[in-house]
Design an enzyme around this catalytic site. Sequence first.
Site, mmCIF file in Angstrom:
data_model
loop_
_atom_site.group_PDB
_atom_site.id
_atom_site.type_symbol
_atom_site.label_atom_id
_atom_site.label_comp_id
_atom_site.label_asym_id
_atom_site.label_seq_id
_atom_site.Cartn_x
_atom_site.Cartn_y
_atom_site.Cartn_z
ATOM 1 N N LYS A 111 0.836 -1.206 0.000
ATOM 2 C CA LYS A 111 0.000 0.000 0.000
ATOM 3 C C LYS A 111 0.866 1.249 0.000
ATOM 4 C CE LYS A 111 -3.903 -2.341 1.905
ATOM 5 N NZ LYS A 111 -4.639 -2.648 3.087
ATOM 6 N N ILE A 118 2.740 6.958 0.277
ATOM 7 C CA ILE A 118 1.642 6.109 0.722
ATOM 8 C C ILE A 118 0.499 6.146 -0.287
ATOM 9 C CG2 ILE A 118 2.286 6.371 3.140
ATOM 10 C CD1 ILE A 118 -0.169 8.145 3.509
ATOM 11 N N CYS A 119 -0.193 5.031 -0.419
ATOM 12 C CA CYS A 119 -1.291 4.905 -1.372
ATOM 13 C C CYS A 119 -2.561 5.502 -0.763
ATOM 14 C CB CYS A 119 -1.512 3.445 -1.722
ATOM 15 S SG CYS A 119 -2.892 3.184 -2.843
ATOM 16 N N LEU A 120 -3.019 6.584 -1.361
ATOM 17 C CA LEU A 120 -4.251 7.238 -0.910
ATOM 18 C C LEU A 120 -5.290 7.300 -2.029
ATOM 19 C CD1 LEU A 120 -2.657 10.228 1.029
ATOM 20 C CD2 LEU A 120 -3.651 8.157 1.987
#
Length: 184
Positions: A111, A118-120
Amino acid sequence: MEGWDKGTKSVVGEIPLLSTRAGPRDGEAWRQRLKEEYRALIAYTSVNKSKDNDWFRISAANPEGTRWEGSCWYVHNLRRYEFPLQFDIPVAYPQVAPEIELPTLDGKTHKMYRGGKICLTVHFKPLWAKNCPRFGIAHALCLGLAPWLAAEVPILVDSGMVKHKDDEAAPADAAAASGSAAAS
């Protein structure tokens, strides 16, 4: 705020919404936007401290306010895990949210994108787009980074991908102690 828990609604409701639609290339309008960003960050930090939920430190790393650095932490099993935090304000800001980076976690979770971003995409970016230009850095931390830490840090710790600083120091201390014992 539909579908949000009461605590999240309460905290987000105390972060001032921003009104200046300006990015790093917009001169005086950008300086006005930065003032609004600082006011929102101060308000969010005050709310967190009043609720004994202080979890980050951040400041502009350059005079233009386009590079931000600091640290964030998450408490899991009564131990504090701290991570360096950084991001750049994109040229298309505030239409485009900043990509928050935790460089020391790079490669430790799926993620996350290369470089520790970071994966948002799924949860936060649609919310940002819907609330542009009213959301700012404080909102990205509150609604992007905080939930990410809450979801990812326990998994990373429990899987052994992240170790507490005291546990990382222990093997070196033990090796040093056994080396000095062998020398005597």
